[in-house]
Design a protein around this motif. Structure first.
Motif, PDB file in Angstrom:
ATOM      1  N   ASP A 188       0.858  -1.187   0.000  1.00 24.81           N
ATOM      2  CA  ASP A 188       0.000   0.000   0.000  1.00 24.81           C
ATOM      3  C   ASP A 188       0.892   1.233   0.000  1.00 24.81           C
ATOM      4  O   ASP A 188       1.832   1.321   0.799  1.00 24.81           O
ATOM      5  N   SER A 189       0.620   2.184  -0.890  1.00 25.53           N
ATOM      6  CA  SER A 189       1.478   3.366  -1.000  1.00 25.53           C
ATOM      7  C   SER A 189       0.655   4.591  -1.375  1.00 25.53           C
ATOM      8  O   SER A 189      -0.172   4.539  -2.287  1.00 25.53           O
ATOM      9  N   SER A 190       0.902   5.693  -0.683  1.00 24.76           N
ATOM     10  CA  SER A 190       0.253   6.964  -1.012  1.00 24.76           C
ATOM     11  C   SER A 190       1.140   7.837  -1.891  1.00 24.76           C
ATOM     12  O   SER A 190       0.811   8.991  -2.169  1.00 24.76           O
ATOM     13  N   MET A 191       2.271   7.302  -2.350  1.00 26.34           N
ATOM     14  CA  MET A 191       3.146   8.042  -3.261  1.00 26.34           C
ATOM     15  C   MET A 191       2.447   8.261  -4.601  1.00 26.34           C
ATOM     16  O   MET A 191       1.470   7.582  -4.931  1.00 26.34           O
ATOM     17  N   ASP A 192       2.949   9.194  -5.400  1.00 25.77           N
ATOM     18  CA  ASP A 192       2.325   9.566  -6.668  1.00 25.77           C
ATOM     19  C   ASP A 192       2.767   8.614  -7.776  1.00 25.77           C
ATOM     20  O   ASP A 192       3.645   8.918  -8.574  1.00 25.77           O
ATOM     21  N   HIS A 193       2.142   7.446  -7.822  1.00 23.00           N
ATOM     22  CA  HIS A 193       2.440   6.480  -8.870  1.00 23.00           C
ATOM     23  C   HIS A 193       1.652   6.817 -10.134  1.00 23.00           C
ATOM     24  O   HIS A 193       0.538   7.353 -10.060  1.00 23.00           O
ATOM     25  N   LYS A 194       2.203   6.470 -11.280  1.00 24.05           N
ATOM     26  CA  LYS A 194       1.581   6.795 -12.567  1.00 24.05           C
ATOM     27  C   LYS A 194       0.840   5.609 -13.165  1.00 24.05           C
ATOM     28  O   LYS A 194       0.626   5.554 -14.372  1.00 24.05           O
ATOM     29  N   PHE A 195       0.445   4.668 -12.365  1.00 23.44           N
ATOM     30  CA  PHE A 195      -0.238   3.477 -12.853  1.00 23.44           C
ATOM     31  C   PHE A 195      -1.261   3.029 -11.822  1.00 23.44           C
ATOM     32  O   PHE A 195      -1.264   3.493 -10.681  1.00 23.44           O
ATOM     33  N   ASP A 196      -2.136   2.118 -12.250  1.00 16.97           N
ATOM     34  CA  ASP A 196      -3.118   1.522 -11.347  1.00 16.97           C
ATOM     35  C   ASP A 196      -3.537   0.179 -11.944  1.00 16.97           C
ATOM     36  O   ASP A 196      -3.138  -0.169 -13.050  1.00 16.97           O
ATOM     37  N   PHE A 197      -4.367  -0.571 -11.226  1.00 15.86           N
ATOM     38  CA  PHE A 197      -4.831  -1.855 -11.733  1.00 15.86           C
ATOM     39  C   PHE A 197      -5.542  -1.678 -13.077  1.00 15.86           C
ATOM     40  O   PHE A 197      -6.293  -0.717 -13.273  1.00 15.86           O
ATOM     41  N   ASN A 198      -5.299  -2.597 -13.986  1.00 16.24           N
ATOM     42  CA  ASN A 198      -6.009  -2.608 -15.262  1.00 16.24           C
ATOM     43  C   ASN A 198      -6.051  -4.034 -15.798  1.00 16.24           C
ATOM     44  O   ASN A 198      -5.589  -4.978 -15.157  1.00 16.24           O
ATOM     45  N   LYS A 236     -14.163  -4.162  -6.748  1.00 18.30           N
ATOM     46  CA  LYS A 236     -14.344  -2.769  -6.347  1.00 18.30           C
ATOM     47  C   LYS A 236     -13.035  -1.995  -6.223  1.00 18.30           C
ATOM     48  O   LYS A 236     -13.053  -0.762  -6.127  1.00 18.30           O
ATOM     49  N   PHE A 237     -11.900  -2.700  -6.260  1.00 20.10           N
ATOM     50  CA  PHE A 237     -10.602  -2.034  -6.233  1.00 20.10           C
ATOM     51  C   PHE A 237     -10.044  -1.824  -7.642  1.00 20.10           C
ATOM     52  O   PHE A 237      -9.000  -1.199  -7.807  1.00 20.10           O
ATOM     53  N   GLY A 238     -10.707  -2.387  -8.640  1.00 19.88           N
ATOM     54  CA  GLY A 238     -10.229  -2.289 -10.017  1.00 19.88           C
ATOM     55  C   GLY A 238      -9.373  -3.449 -10.458  1.00 19.88           C
ATOM     56  O   GLY A 238      -8.880  -3.467 -11.592  1.00 19.88           O
ATOM     57  N   VAL A 239      -9.167  -4.450  -9.585  1.00 17.44           N
ATOM     58  CA  VAL A 239      -8.402  -5.644  -9.959  1.00 17.44           C
ATOM     59  C   VAL A 239      -9.248  -6.474 -10.916  1.00 17.44           C
ATOM     60  O   VAL A 239     -10.434  -6.719 -10.671  1.00 17.44           O
ATOM     61  N   SER A 240      -8.642  -6.907 -12.018  1.00 16.37           N
ATOM     62  CA  SER A 240      -9.358  -7.686 -13.028  1.00 16.37           C
ATOM     63  C   SER A 240      -9.271  -9.183 -12.741  1.00 16.37           C
ATOM     64  O   SER A 240      -8.201  -9.699 -12.422  1.00 16.37           O
TER      65      SER A 240
END
Length: 285
Positions: A188-198, A236-240
């Motif tokens: 878990d990270s609150s850093m500014d990552h440029k990606f997410d689950f897809n 609900k988290f966006g995990v496929s």
């Protein structure tokens, strides 16, 4: 048999990627490569006896570090070897070296876009999928563990690690858990990552019957998930996830090409897979 299999989306590179990984990891093999259509190719392969699937299906989705694979090495020599081979043409996400939490550790995105965390450490499972919760999902990793372990059988929660200072103090930062007898990890990270689950990486679940398909589908789309096509959904988290009955694979690979084509055409029109409809298509009804 492995219940949950990582499924990787490639753009005309699945066979090259599978060959690359099998050349690196021990106890590895390509089971088969299937050309489903002129545009779609699927490869099934095992690395360190851990099953993967990959598919060439165009540039629509791209693999990213939101789901990575932790390689648990027995010693520094093994760790060095894996790092050296996987880093060929790779992008380094965390430099390989000594850290407080590991004698040797590094994180990279290989030349095919797949992310690996290489470290020295003991584990029952040589390769462990890791889900990274960032952006709107930051702070929700513990919620995800509770959801997944409540849905799947043969599940348990491991020793959770929490942030000890700063604005995230007390929040989960690393958590191992088991579902369907398989080990996973969340970060878990609150850093500014440029990606997410897809959809670039999904989790393929082999289901024994319609009852199991219905149960998993309903449980994973509940409270904010999203239905897609051909057995795919997002939780609900966006995990496929792909919720696939084994009967679909049996019918879709029938030696009678006409029957198999009818089954696959039926599947393309479904959201949740309905086995009875597949059986009717198989029979030509």
């Amino acid at each position: 048999m492995q219940k949950i299999t990582p499924f990787l989306w490639f753009d005309n590179q699945v066979e090259q990627a599978a060959n690359f990984y099998v050349s690196i990891f021990k106890n590895s093999k390509i089971h088969h490569v299937t050309q489903l259509t002129p545009e779609v190719k699927v490869a099934d392969f095992a690395l360190e006896c851990f099953e993967f699937q990959g598919m060439d299906a165009g540039p629509m989705f791209k693999i990213n570090p939101s789901i990575s694979y932790m390689v648990n090495c027995a010693n520094i020599q093994e760790s060095d070897e894996y790092w050296a081979k996987l880093s060929e043409g790779a992008k380094v996400l965390m430099e390989y070296g000594k850290y407080d939490f590991a004698e040797k550790y590094g994180w990279l995105e290989d030349k095919f876009g797949v992310s690996w965390q290489i470290s020295v450490g003991e584990s029952n499972q040589k390769i462990t999928p890791c889900l990274l919760f960032v952006k709107e999902n930051a702070g929700r990793a513990e919620e995800a563990i509770k959801l997944y372990t409540s849905i799947f059988k043969d599940s348990k929660v491991g020793d959770l690690s929490r942030y000890t200072d700063g604005p995230d103090k007390g929040r989960l930062n690393y958590g191992p858990f088991t579902i369907a007898g398989q080990e996973f990890v969340v970060m878990d990270s609150s850093m500014d990552h440029k990606f997410d689950f897809n959809e670039g990486t999904s989790l393929y679940v082999d289901c024994k019957d319609q009852q199991e398909v219905d149960y998993l589908w309903d449980s994973l789309v509940k409270d904010g998930g999203e239905e897609s096509q051909c057995g795919w959904l997002k939780d609900k988290f966006g995990v496929s996830w792909q919720i696939i009955p084994s009967r679909l694979i049996e019918l879709g690979n029938d030696p009678d090409a006409e029957k198999a084509q009818r089954v696959n055409q039926c599947m393309l029109g479904q959201k949740k897979i309905i086995i009875e409809e597949l059986e009717k298509a198989y029979r030509g009804e």
